[in-house]
Design an enzyme around this catalytic site. Structure first.
Site, short mmCIF file in Angstrom:
data_model
loop_
_atom_site.label_atom_id
_atom_site.label_comp_id
_atom_site.label_asym_id
_atom_site.label_seq_id
_atom_site.Cartn_x
_atom_site.Cartn_y
_atom_site.Cartn_z
N LYS A 179 0.82 -1.07 -0.04
CA LYS A 179 -0.06 -0.21 -0.06
C LYS A 179 0.82 1.14 0.01
O LYS A 179 1.19 1.81 1.02
CB LYS A 179 -0.85 -0.05 1.33
N GLY A 232 6.27 5.54 8.15
CA GLY A 232 5.36 6.75 7.76
C GLY A 232 5.60 7.73 9.15
O GLY A 232 6.43 7.50 9.94
N THR A 234 4.60 9.26 12.68
CA THR A 234 4.45 8.78 14.39
C THR A 234 2.98 8.56 14.54
O THR A 234 2.71 7.34 15.10
CB THR A 234 5.13 9.48 15.26
N THR A 236 0.45 8.29 12.47
CA THR A 236 -0.06 7.08 11.84
C THR A 236 0.24 5.89 12.49
O THR A 236 -0.52 5.06 12.43
CB THR A 236 0.05 7.14 10.24
N GLU A 254 8.55 2.16 11.44
CA GLU A 254 9.68 3.05 10.88
C GLU A 254 9.20 4.48 10.99
O GLU A 254 8.45 4.94 10.01
CB GLU A 254 10.34 2.85 9.68
N CYS A 288 13.59 10.97 6.71
CA CYS A 288 13.21 10.78 7.99
C CYS A 288 14.54 10.96 8.84
O CYS A 288 14.70 11.33 9.84
CB CYS A 288 12.69 9.53 8.40
N GLU A 390 8.64 17.29 14.45
CA GLU A 390 9.28 16.80 13.19
C GLU A 390 8.36 18.03 12.19
O GLU A 390 7.09 18.04 12.11
CB GLU A 390 8.73 15.45 12.74
P1 NDP Z 1 1.80 8.88 6.73
O1 NDP Z 1 1.82 8.51 8.14
O2 NDP Z 1 0.75 10.27 6.49
O3 NDP Z 1 1.63 7.88 5.67
C1 NDP Z 1 2.30 6.69 5.37
C2 NDP Z 1 1.62 5.63 4.76
O4 NDP Z 1 0.55 5.12 5.84
C3 NDP Z 1 0.77 6.01 3.41
O5 NDP Z 1 0.75 5.14 2.52
C4 NDP Z 1 -0.75 6.21 4.11
O6 NDP Z 1 -1.51 6.24 3.13
C5 NDP Z 1 -0.71 5.32 5.07
N1 NDP Z 1 -1.61 5.40 6.12
C6 NDP Z 1 -2.28 6.48 6.52
N2 NDP Z 1 -3.33 6.41 7.49
C7 NDP Z 1 -3.29 5.17 7.68
C8 NDP Z 1 -4.14 3.92 8.65
N3 NDP Z 1 -5.05 4.34 9.42
N4 NDP Z 1 -3.76 2.73 8.47
C9 NDP Z 1 -3.02 2.32 7.46
N5 NDP Z 1 -1.96 3.08 6.61
C10 NDP Z 1 -2.36 4.46 6.57
O7 NDP Z 1 3.42 9.54 6.38
P2 NDP Z 1 3.79 10.08 5.03
O8 NDP Z 1 3.53 9.49 3.98
O9 NDP Z 1 3.15 11.72 5.21
O10 NDP Z 1 5.49 10.26 5.27
C11 NDP Z 1 6.16 11.18 6.05
C12 NDP Z 1 6.57 10.48 7.57
O11 NDP Z 1 7.03 9.19 7.35
C13 NDP Z 1 7.37 11.31 8.05
O12 NDP Z 1 6.80 11.49 9.48
C14 NDP Z 1 8.66 10.55 8.00
O13 NDP Z 1 9.58 10.85 9.21
C15 NDP Z 1 8.16 9.27 8.03
N6 NDP Z 1 9.40 8.44 7.30
C16 NDP Z 1 10.10 7.67 8.29
C17 NDP Z 1 11.23 6.70 7.80
C18 NDP Z 1 11.88 5.77 8.76
O14 NDP Z 1 12.36 4.92 8.26
N7 NDP Z 1 11.88 6.12 9.96
C19 NDP Z 1 11.57 6.77 6.40
C20 NDP Z 1 10.63 7.81 5.72
C21 NDP Z 1 9.63 8.70 6.08
P3 NDP Z 1 -2.03 7.55 2.26
O15 NDP Z 1 -0.90 8.61 2.07
O16 NDP Z 1 -2.01 7.22 0.99
O17 NDP Z 1 -3.24 8.18 2.95
#
Ligand code: NDP
Length: 487
Positions: A179, A232, A234, A236, A254, A288, A390
Site C-alpha cells: 500500500k 510513515g 508517528t 499514523t 519506522e 526521516c 518533526e
Molecule cells: P503518513 O503516516 O501520513 O503515511 C504513511 C503511509 O501510511 C501512507 O501510505 C498512508 O496512506 C498510510 N496510512 C495513513 N493512514 C493509515 C491508516 N490508518 N492505516 C494504514 N495506513 C495508513 O506519512 P507520510 O506519507 O506523510 O510520510 C512522511 C512521514 O514518514 C514522516 O513522518 C517521516 O519521518 C516518516 N518516514 C520515516 C522513515 C523511517 O525509516 N523511520 C522513512 C521515511 C519517512 P496515504 O498517504 O495514501 O493516505
C-alpha cells in the site's frame, strides 16, 4: 491553480497478477508536485478490494512458501535484473511523482531499489538454520514464513522503501500486499509490471492503491494478515500499532524523527560543510534521517553559521529534470502549507530567519508547484516547538551548546529517537557522545552512509523494531525450535 495534462495515465491495482480498477470504480487524482499538473489517477480502493487482495495473497502463499530459500533468492535476483533494465524510467518517474531532482532520484532511489533486491537475495542464500547441541539432545532452530503481510510506505522515497520491504518479505516465503502513499503511486506500479514480466507466480506480490483510512486501515485490521511493516509518520504509526494489536500481528514501525547534527569545536568545517548541508536538505529535507536541529559548540558558532548559510545560499533550487538542480519542490500543497506555517512559527517563537523560507522564482511552468527555499533559523530555544517537532521539510534550526554533556542533553530533548550525526576530528570523543544519544543510529563525520547489513530503526516515538540485514530476515519470518532427544 492545479491543471491537467494531455495524457492521463490510469495506474491500476495489481491483484493476483491482474491489473484492476477498484470494485467501486472510483479514482483519486495524482499531481506532479513541481508543476501541480495531473499526471495520473489511481483506484480509490476500499475494504472490498482489500478482501479480494488478502484472499489471493493467502492462496498464493500455499505454493510460494514451499520453495527453497535458494529458489526464492533466484527470484529476487531476476526482479533486480528486470528493475535494472528500467533504471532510467524509475529515476524519471520518481522525480516526476515526488518533485525531487533527477540526479537524486537516480543516485538514491533507482540505485537502492535495484540494490535492495540483490542484497536480500544474497542475505537469504547465506542464511543458515541454527543448531544448539545439549548433552543428550540437539535443537534445530528453523525459520518459516509468517504468512500474508502488508507493506505500507510513505511518499518521500517511494520505491526505495517499498523494495526494502518487498525483497526480504517474499524472500522469506511470505506473500504481500503493498500500500504505497496515494501521493506517489508511479514507481510501485512499475515494480508490479517488472514482477509480472519476470514471471513471479501471481499473487505473491499484490498492490492496492487508495487512502490510508479506506485502503490502509482495513489491510492492517484484516484477520488473515499476519504482519505489518509500516514506514510513515508517528501519529499514523500509533493508529497502525493499535489496529494490528487486536489480532497480535507482528509489526515493524519506522516512524518520524527530529535528528540532531552535533558540530564539535574541533570539526573540520571546510572538509565537512557539504556533507552537513546535504544532511540538512537532501530531498528538500524530506528524509526521516535529515538533521533538522544543528547543535554547534559555542566557540565556533559564528564561523559555522556564516559558512553554513553561504553554502545553503549556493544550493540550486528549480526544475527537477535539470541535472544541476540540488533541490526540487515539496510533495503537496498541504505539506508546503505545513512547512510554511513552521517558518511563521519560528518568527513567533522569537527566531531569526537567516535565509530562505520564501517562494523561489523559478519560471511560469512551475507556478502551480509546491516551492519553498531552504530555511535556516537561529535564536530559538532548543525547547521551542520548531526545535522539537518533526517538520519534515527544508527548515533547520541552529542552537549553541557549551560542552559535550549539554550537546547530549539537547539532542535527547525530543519525543523522537531516530538518528543523529556528530562532526569532530576526535572520533573517540564522538563515539562517547554517540553512546549517550537516545537514537537508533548515529553517524560520525558522515551521514546516510549505509551498510545494508546493519540494524535500521528508531527508539522512543521514532518506531518499534529494526529492519536491515538479519533484522529484516528475523522480522519477516517465524522461528520454531525442534528439540530431538538422542537415542
Ligand atoms: P503518513 O503516516 O501520513 O503515511 C504513511 C503511509 O501510511 C501512507 O501510505 C498512508 O496512506 C498510510 N496510512 C495513513 N493512514 C493509515 C491508516 N490508518 N492505516 C494504514 N495506513 C495508513 O506519512 P507520510 O506519507 O506523510 O510520510 C512522511 C512521514 O514518514 C514522516 O513522518 C517521516 O519521518 C516518516 N518516514 C520515516 C522513515 C523511517 O525509516 N523511520 C522513512 C521515511 C519517512 P496515504 O498517504 O495514501 O493516505
Amino acid at each position: 491553480m492545479r491543471g491537467g495534462c494531455d495524457q492521463l495515465i490510469d495506474v491500476p491495482n495489481h491483484i493476483g497478477g491482474k491489473e484492476l480498477q477498484s470494485i467501486d470504480g472510483e479514482w483519486i487524482l495524482n499531481y506532479a508536485p513541481s508543476t501541480g499538473e495531473i499526471i495520473s489517477r489511481i483506484p480509490k480502493s476500499n475494504i472490498q478490494d482489500v478482501n479480494n487482495a488478502v484472499k489471493v495473497a493467502k492462496e498464493a502463499g500455499e505454493g510460494w512458501g514451499l520453495l527453497s530459500k535458494n529458489e526464492r533468492a533466484d527470484w529476487l535476483d531476476r526482479i533486480a535484473d528486470s528493475l535494472e533494465r528500467r533504471f532510467d524510467e524509475i529515476a524519471s518517474l520518481e522525480s516526476l511523482d515526488t518533485g525531487k531532482p533527477i540526479r537524486i532520484s537516480r543516485a538514491v532511489d533507482a540505485t537502492r531499489s535495484v540494490t535492495n533486491f540483490r542484497f536480500y537475495a544474497q542475505q537469504i542464500r547465506e542464511l543458515e538454520d541454527e543448531n544448539f547441541t545439549m548433552e543428550n539432545a540437539t535443537n534445530h532452530v528453523i525459520r518459516r514464513p509468517v504468512g500474508v503481510g502488508v507493506l505500507i510506505t510513505p511518499w518521500n522515497l517511494p520505491l526505495y522503501l517499498l523494495s526494502w520491504k518487498v525483497a526480504p518479505a517474499i524472500g522469506m516465503g511470505n506473500t504481500v500486499i503493498c500500500k504505497p502513499s496515494e501521493l506517489t503511486p508511479m514507481t510501485a506500479n512499475l515494480m508490479m509490471q517488472v514482477i509480472k514480466d519476470s514471471g513471479l507466480p501471481d499473487g505473491v506480490v499484490n498492490l492496492i492503491h487508495g487512502t490510508g483510512s479506506e485502503a490502509g486501515a482495513p489491510l492492517v485490521s484484516h484477520p488473515d494478515v499476519r504482519f505489518v511493516s509500516f514506514t510513515g509518520g508517528t501519529s499514523t504509526g500509533s493508529i497502525v500499532a493499535r489496529d494490528a494489536a487486536a489480532s497480535f500481528k507482528k509489526i515493524s514501525l519506522e516512524l518520524g524523527g527530529k535528528n540532531a547534527t552535533i558540530i564539535l569545536d574541533d570539526c573540520d568545517l571546510e572538509k565537512h560543510m557539504d556533507s552537513i548541508v546535504r544532511a540538512s536538505f537532501l530531498n528538500q529535507g524530506q528524509v526521516c534521517l535529515c538533521g533538522s536541529r544543528i547543535l554547534i559548540q559555542d566557540s565556533i558558532y559564528d564561523s559555522f553559521k556564516n559558512k553554513f548559510v553561504e553554502a545553503v545560499n549556493h544550493l540550486k533550487i528549480g526544475d527537477p529534470t535539470d541535472e544541476n538542480t540540488d533541490l526540487g519542490s515539496l510533495i503537496s500543497p498541504q505539506h508546503l502549507e505545513k512547512v510554511s506555517s513552521y517558518v511563521n512559527l519560528a518568527i513567533e517563537e522569537g527566531g531569526t530567519i537567516l535565509t530562505g523560507g520564501e517562494t523561489p522564482v523559478i519560471g511560469t511552468r512551475f507556478e502551480g508547484g509546491n516551492w519553498i527555499s531552504p530555511a535556516v533559523v537561529e535564536g530559538l530555544s532548543h525547547e521551542s516547538r520548531c526545535a522539537t517537532e518533526e517538520i519534515f521539510g527544508p527548515l533547520v534550526t541552529l542552537h549553541r551548546f557549551s560542552d559535550d554533556d549539554e550537546a547530549v542533553r539537547i539532542s535527547n530533548n525530543t519525543r523522537y529517537g531516530l538518528a543523529g550525526s556528530i562532526w569532530t576530528k576526535d572520533s573517540l570523543r564522538g563515539e562517547k557522545i554517540a553512546k549517550q544519544m537516545d537514537t537508533g543510529m548515529v553517524w560520525i563525520n558522515t551521514w546516510l552512509h549505509r551498510d545494508l547489513r546493519v540494524p535500521f530503526g528508531g527508539v522512543k516515538d521514532s518506531g518499534l523494531g529494526r529492519e536491515g540485514g538479519k533484522w529484516s530476515l528475523g522480522f519477516y519470518s517465524e522461528t520454531s525450535n525442534i528439540c530431538i532427544m538422542d537415542d
